[in-house]
Design an enzyme around this catalytic site. Structure first.
Site, PDB file in Angstrom:
ATOM      1  N   HIS A 292      12.863   1.962   6.986  1.00  0.00           N
ATOM      2  CA  HIS A 292      12.225   2.582   5.708  1.00  0.00           C
ATOM      3  C   HIS A 292      13.399   3.318   4.665  1.00  0.00           C
ATOM      4  CE1 HIS A 292       8.112   1.234   5.578  1.00  0.00           C
ATOM      5  NE2 HIS A 292       8.113   1.344   6.617  1.00  0.00           N
TER       6      HIS A 292
ATOM      7  N   ARG B 142       7.071  -8.845   9.934  1.00  0.00           N
ATOM      8  CA  ARG B 142       5.838  -8.436   9.055  1.00  0.00           C
ATOM      9  C   ARG B 142       6.113  -9.339   7.751  1.00  0.00           C
ATOM     10  NH1 ARG B 142       3.957  -2.742   5.967  1.00  0.00           N
ATOM     11  NH2 ARG B 142       6.104  -2.836   5.569  1.00  0.00           N
TER      12      ARG B 142
ATOM     13  N   GLU C 257      -4.931  -0.938   5.636  1.00  0.00           N
ATOM     14  CA  GLU C 257      -4.239   0.039   4.872  1.00  0.00           C
ATOM     15  C   GLU C 257      -4.847   0.757   3.979  1.00  0.00           C
ATOM     16  OE1 GLU C 257       0.070  -1.204   3.964  1.00  0.00           O
ATOM     17  OE2 GLU C 257      -0.656  -3.244   4.392  1.00  0.00           O
TER      18      GLU C 257
ATOM     19  N   ASP D 190      -0.132   3.942   2.973  1.00  0.00           N
ATOM     20  CA  ASP D 190      -1.099   3.132   1.705  1.00  0.00           C
ATOM     21  C   ASP D 190      -2.181   3.836   1.704  1.00  0.00           C
ATOM     22  OD1 ASP D 190       0.646   1.115   0.451  1.00  0.00           O
ATOM     23  OD2 ASP D 190       1.288   0.951   2.116  1.00  0.00           O
TER      24      ASP D 190
ATOM     25  N   ARG E  89       2.806   5.358  11.180  1.00  0.00           N
ATOM     26  CA  ARG E  89       2.907   6.671  10.650  1.00  0.00           C
ATOM     27  C   ARG E  89       4.343   6.838   9.936  1.00  0.00           C
ATOM     28  NH1 ARG E  89      -0.120  10.527  12.448  1.00  0.00           N
ATOM     29  NH2 ARG E  89      -1.530  10.203  14.515  1.00  0.00           N
TER      30      ARG E  89
ATOM     31  N   ARG F  57       5.391   1.988  -4.141  1.00  0.00           N
ATOM     32  CA  ARG F  57       5.431   2.004  -2.458  1.00  0.00           C
ATOM     33  C   ARG F  57       5.126   3.373  -2.323  1.00  0.00           C
ATOM     34  NH1 ARG F  57       6.152  -1.878   0.670  1.00  0.00           N
ATOM     35  NH2 ARG F  57       6.822  -4.088  -0.233  1.00  0.00           N
TER      36      ARG F  57
END
Length: 879
Positions: free
Chosen positions: A138, A395, A505, A542, A580, A712
């Site tokens: 990320h 994903r 989510e 999210d 998380r 995001r």
């Protein structure tokens, strides 16, 4: 504690002094004096000196363009050095942190002796333990790989300086090395000039495994085994692998057009190359060490009659690993491989079997001490990392699969799959999944988007079972979302069952998760292929962006609880996968507390959790820190399974339902309901400028033209953290608690704080967030960056924040935030002296950039990026 903190302050002071020396050499004495002046003003400003505050504001608002970069870099670098010193303190030889030691596996085993638990139940739970950490790229890891390496070296120097018997000459040599490393860091550009590619992100992930986890895992298992021998009277089986690693780097294509099927293939090849490289270094040591002559008859019969039988086995493996390295080297360089598949190692068993045979023979011949040395470490590495180094998750977002299938059905004349009802979609999918004929015509040329989906499934089909751990569907909403992926995998020739994992989510999707999974389990075809095992991913970031922290965390809890009960009724082994982040706004919390606040029985099939961005470095970046992190995870999972938390009382649930509803309403009323909110957010934070920071390979938005909903979760949190309002981590939570107190429910809420880990952890997280907020700085951003007609929003949010802090303090019966964790309070206070100038400088730089949007000054842009990364370092958990 005071003595330990004095030691850390001493280290910080020494590192700061060396940084000052470096700056003076590089930039001259005048710049050093300016920086020191700003630091002193900042310290006095924090201590309540108004005159110092005005001087600080004046100095930073009039700073010349020539000086902005060195000043920004100085404070940013200092915060990095503070982080290094703090991280080192947790593993220092003089550090005796009672909190950590009370949470260790050893402390847990000691406690279990006083409980009325059967020994065989404890042993069974230990042998079933599974912690799978999923490393994700990320875009919050702001520290470049070249700087991460220097940080590790600085840590080594701090460790060497702890020895009390150093000569003056030795001490001087270590200090000289430290000064050199700090100078190297100063002269290295801390901001990437370009975004990393997904392939580079994967390299960063593999570097963490090589530099830290490779040593940490066998060391952790050695400690774990010692505790098991001491307290349970058992040795852990050699083949036990309670720790596993997977990765999203090179596999997570949700919203990232740069992660292609080809990139995924290359990352898998790179992983095999790196694994061969690491195992080859290990085997070389075994060749040197295993000079023993005695072996069992069975070993001699299998491997031949040699004077040094173990060495022969190790040398054979060395030859094969060298060929493996050459083979993947060629593939990565697009050369025809010089070695054949027969010459190389492609499965874990090819490494495991000969080395395990060596182990058993050594044990049988009375050489237990040798068998349980390096050889045991290597066997454990094979079980944990294997020949692929880590497993890879794939994903993708659910609508991409729907669009691909719709394109297929339109082409073959069945109509538009995307427009069908859910019942029609399911009927079609089950029919096709049960059919033996192919669905996709051979002579068809799909669109580039659909081709990419199919190519990804074909890459999965090329891999042996187990290399790809699962296929995650983000924004999964319906049963057909899961079946659609199964169909695409089947059509592309995946010859085995790959776990397909729905990721629930948003608030509505979490609430609907039980219904979706019930529908799936009622489908005969589906039950037939899953082998009574199911993984479900729970989205933290999210859901919090959608509904606020309090409502999201209760929805996550309820969803997990419902799924655990459903799977127990259906006799299905459920693994919950926790998405998380590092921050509270994305589900973060100290790992031990977070795990013990999960619903009862939710960890009985192990823990699977993402480790994201900079948290990978803070928790796993140094071998000794990684050992401690793994120990904390293991003890928490064991404790949750052996001494489960209480089921919440009915009245606690009722209050949580009320808190959830009211906090969600308060949160959405501001974030979605106020027409001025998005313009306020965009001007009061550096959100727009964040997109320019080359943090990760993924774009900051799913839809570049949308509002908050398209942003995001990570940049959403990151932006609010920069202006010190930390909005997503608290909005709605404290206000809903205050409402409940007004309704006369204080006693019940206090009971929940005392006796329900889920609730007390949420309150503790709020307290941590509040201690990092700063109203004066937030107001400063507003006054200099926001139109006056929007100031009302910031004022009302800060008023709300002030009220929320009072509410939380009334629950803890303390007059100061974090008073029960003075270590953290002290750490935040220490950092504020260095983050304040970065915040004030950031405001000035944003003001200058926004005044000339069409003609940005590159130095101002560069300095802004440095303030963003520096504040991130100061806040520690960014996103």
């Amino acid at each position: 504690m005071i003595q330990q903190y004095a030691q850390m302050r001493q280290n910080i002071s020494m590192l700061g002094h060396f940084l000052g020396e470096t700056i003076c050499d590089a930039q001259g004495d005048a710049i050093l004096q300016l920086i020191e002046n700003i630091r002193v003003l900042s310290k006095n400003s924090r201590n309540g000196d108004d005159q110092a505050r005005q001087q600080l504001l004046q100095t930073l608002s009039t700073i010349s363009d020539d000086n902005i970069i060195p000043v920004a870099r100085a404070f940013s670098q200092f915060l990095n050095l503070t982080n290094i010193a703090e991280q080192y303190q947790t593993i220092s030889r003089h550090h005796h942190d009672e909190v950590s030691s009370n949470r260790s596996i050893e402390a847990l085993f000691k406690r279990l002796q006083g409980q009325n638990l059967a020994q065989e139940d404890i042993i069974k739970t230990v042998e079933k333990l599974l912690i799978e950490l999923v490393l994700t790229a990320h875009p919050t890891e702001v520290t470049r790989r070249s700087l991460v390496h220097k940080n590790v070296e600085i840590n080594k120097c701090l460790s060497q300086l702890e020895h009390s018997d150093l000569t003056e000459k030795e001490r001087k040599a270590i200090e000289r090395r430290l000064l050199q490393l700090i100078a190297e860091a100063w002269h290295t550009n801390e901001i990437r000039t370009q975004r990393p590619t997904p392939f580079e992100e994967a390299k960063w992930g593999f570097a963490v495994i090589e530099n830290s986890l490779w040593q940490a895992v066998p060391e952790f298992l050695r400690q774990f085994n010692e505790s098991a021998v001491k307290y349970l009277g058992i040795s852990l089986p050699v083949e036990l692998a309670p720790v596993q690693f997977s990765s999203w780097m090179g596999g997570d294509r949700d919203g990232n057009p740069f992660v292609t099927a080809n990139v995924t293939r290359q990352v898998l090849q790179l992983a095999r190359w790196k694994a061969a490289d690491l195992f080859l270094k290990d085997i070389q040591l075994l060749v040197d060490e295993l000079s023993m002559q005695q072996c069992t008859e069975a070993f001699r019969a299998k491997y031949g009659d040699h004077p040094e039988p173990y060495r022969v086995v190790a040398k054979t493996l060395r030859t094969k690993l060298s060929a493996t390295l050459t083979y993947y080297d060629d593939l990565l360089a697009n050369r025809p491989p010089r070695a054949t598949k027969e010459d190389i190692i492609t499965t874990n068993e090819q490494l495991w079997e000969p080395l395990y045979d060596c182990y058993q023979s050594l044990m049988a011949c009375g050489m237990r001490i040798i068998a349980n040395g390096l050889l045991l470490d290597y066997l454990r590495r094979i079980r944990c990392f294997g020949v692929t180094l880590s497993r890879l998750d794939i994903r993708q977002e659910s609508t991409r699969h729907t669009e691909a299938l719709a394109e297929i059905t339109r082409y073959i004349g069945l109509g538009d799959y995307a427009q069908w009802s859910e019942a029609d979609k399911q009927a079609f999918l089950i029919r096709e999944l049960s059919s033996r004929r192919p669905l996709i015509p051979l002579d068809w040329t799909p669109s580039a988007e659909t081709q990419e989906i199919l190519d990804t499934c074909k890459v999965i089909a090329e891999q042996p079972q187990g290399v790809i751990s699962c296929y995650i569907i983000s924004m999964a909403r319906t049963t057909s979302d899961v079946l659609a992926v199964h169909l695409l995998l089947k059509e592309c020739g995946v010859p085995y069952h790959l776990p397909v994992v729905p990721l629930f989510e948003t608030l509505d999707d979490l609430d609907a998760s039980e219904q979706v999974m019930t529908e799936l389990f009622n489908i005969g075809w589906y039950r037939g292929v899953i082998n009574n095992k199911q993984m479900v991913m729970i989205g933290y970031s999210d859901s919090a962006k959608d509904a606020g922290m309090m409502a999201a965390s209760w929805a996550q809890y309820r969803a997990q609880e419902a799924l655990v009960k459903l799977c127990e009724q259906q006799h299905i082994e459920l693994t919950l996968f926790h998405g998380r982040g590092g921050t509270t706004g994305r589900g973060g919390a100290p790992a031990h507390a977070a795990l013990l606040s999960q619903p009862p029985r939710s960890l009985k099939n192990g823990l699977r959790v993402t480790e994201q961005g900079e948290m990978i470095r803070f928790k796993l970046g140094l071998p000794a820190v990684a050992v401690e992190s793994l120990d904390l995870y293991a003890s928490a999972v064991l404790e949750a399974n052996l001494l489960p938390p209480p089921e919440p009382k009915t009245e606690w649930r009722e209050i949580m339902d009320e808190l959830s509803d009211s906090s969600c309403a308060i949160y959405r009323n501001i974030v979605r309901g106020d027409k001025d909110f998005v313009p306020y957010f965009r001007s009061a934070t550096p959100e727009q400028e964040l997109a320019k920071l080359p943090l990760g390979s993924r774009p900051a938005k799913r839809n570049p033209h949308g509002g908050v909903e398209s942003l995001r979760a990570i940049p959403w949190i990151f932006a609010w953290m920069q202006n010190r309002l930390m909005l997503p981590s608290w909005l709605g939570a404290g206000a809903s608690v205050q409402e409940a107190i007004k309704q006369g429910k204080l006693a019940l809420i206090e009971e929940m704080c005392q006796h329900w880990p889920f609730f007390s952890t949420r309150i503790g997280m709020l307290e941590m967030v509040f201690s990092k907020t700063d109203m004066w700085l937030s107001e400063h951003y507003d006054q200099h960056l926001v139109k006056p007609e929007l100031w009302y929003l910031g004022e009302s949010l800060r008023k709300q924040l002030q009220d929320d802090i009072k509410t939380i303090l009334s629950l803890s019966h303390k007059d100061q935030l974090m008073s029960n964790l003075p270590w953290i309070a002290e750490s935040i206070a220490l950092r504020n002296v260095y983050t304040d100038p970065l915040n004030l400088l950031q405001v000035e730089l944003l003001r200058r950039l926004r005044a000339q949007p069409n003609n940005p000054n590159p130095d101002v842009e560069q300095a802004l990026m440095i303030t963003i990364t520096g504040i991130a370092a100061g806040m520690r958990n960014t996103g």
